[in-house]
Write an enzyme that holds these catalytic residues in place. Structure first.
Site, short mmCIF file in Angstrom:
data_model
loop_
_atom_site.label_atom_id
_atom_site.label_comp_id
_atom_site.label_asym_id
_atom_site.label_seq_id
_atom_site.Cartn_x
_atom_site.Cartn_y
_atom_site.Cartn_z
N GLY A 162 37.41 81.81 68.87
CA GLY A 162 38.49 80.95 68.40
C GLY A 162 39.83 81.67 68.42
O GLY A 162 40.20 82.29 69.43
N ASP A 196 36.74 75.58 77.96
CA ASP A 196 36.50 75.32 79.38
C ASP A 196 37.51 76.08 80.24
O ASP A 196 37.18 76.57 81.32
CB ASP A 196 36.58 73.82 79.66
CG ASP A 196 35.63 73.02 78.77
OD1 ASP A 196 34.59 73.57 78.39
OD2 ASP A 196 35.97 71.87 78.45
#
Length: 310
Positions: free
Chosen positions: A219, A249
């Site tokens: 994150g 992605d």
């Protein structure tokens, strides 16, 4: 050609609202519709980086037709999706303009029959003959065997095509045993896989379970990589606010493009972190803010981890 596999492709619909309130009606200020699913997001970023990409997976029904029509206008991307009788799912992202937060609603996907799965695996093995690398991305639609990614990893290895696996749960666990070149779990997926919440220990454990290299997405803390060449941390240079859908992605696209270009691991990680952050600043998944990416890329500080690091 880089091949991306999205077994559970989607038509991504993003709604922008002034503020999101439970139990209330909302006036949508903007609607954006894009081909989606993790592998399709990866493909768009790879194409934007200058790579030729082929996308495969399943598409069916009215949403599948709409998805394929939009792919026609996607430069650098070839459509090799396999038709199914069921309808491709939709994913709904609701972006709150006040907070910048995003609420995601994901449909389950079409029921894939054994004959449709067989047709896909035949098409996939043919595509591998001209692929320089392959990314296996996302969830499995109903009907696809839970060991699907293990089967696809083994096929890629048999064809001597480097393979990156980005999934979760039991499909990831089984795929890992087939020894992919890279896996890219997030911190929750890594903890579920290994039982450890300490990132470096869990990443090393995941590599011992079969992956050649493991890149953990932490994150806002960036990426942690454990590879045969060493271990590195690549934190994001800034904490950015926006729509995080597709940020992981874009990191996959950065890692896979770096692998194909034979970049050193620190450069691959810097690219992946900068792309991920620049995607948060873009309005929809599968896109990135190019100016932000180029500025961030020069400020990602990648540090090598010592073997005794905790």
């Amino acid at each position: 050609m880089i091949l991306t596999v999205t077994l559970n492709a989607a038509l991504d619909i993003t709604y922008d609202v002034p503020a999101l309130h439970p139990h209330a009606s909302h006036r949508v200020t903007k609607v954006t519709e894009r081909p989606g699913g993790k592998g399709l997001n990866v493909a768009r970023v790879l194409a934007a980086l200058g790579h030729d990409v082929t996308v495969t997976g399943f598409a069916g029904g009215g949403t599948g037709s709409a998805l394929r029509e939009q792919l026609v206008d996607s430069p650098g991307i070839r459509d090799a999706l396999v038709p199914v009788s069921g309808a491709t799912r939709r994913t709904i992202a609701v972006v709150d303009a006040t907070t910048g937060d995003t609420t995601q609603l994901n449909e389950p996907g079409p029921l894939v029959s054994p004959s449709e799965w067989s047709a896909f695996t035949e098409a996939y093995e043919e595509l591998l003959t001209s692929a320089s690398a392959v990314a296996l991305c996302g969830s499995l639609p109903p009907g696809v065997p839970v060991g699907a990614y293990a089967q696809l990893v083994r096929a890629a290895r048999a064809a001597s095509v480097p393979v990156l696996l980005d999934s979760s749960g039991e499909p990831l666990r089984r795929g890992l045993a087939a020894r992919p070149d890279i896996i890219k779990p997030n911190s929750d997926e890594l903890a579920e896989l290994t039982g450890s919440h300490e990132p470096l220990r869990a990443t090393r454990d995941a590599r011992r379970r079969g992956a050649h290299s493991v890149v953990a997405s932490l994150g806002p803390e960036g990426l942690l990589a454990v590879t045969p060449d060493g271990s590195w941390r690549a934190p994001a240079p800034d904490r950015v606010k926006g729509n995080p859908t597709g940020a992981g992605d874009s990191a996959v696209a950065g890692l896979l493009s770096g692998h194909v270009e034979d970049l050193p691991w620190p450069d691959r990680l810097a690219r992946a972190v900068a792309l991920s952050a620049a995607t948060v600043l873009a309005p929809v998944a599968g896109e990135f803010d190019r100016a932000a990416y180029e500025e961030l890329l020069g400020r990602v500080a990648v540090t090598q981890q010592t073997p005794t690091a905790a």
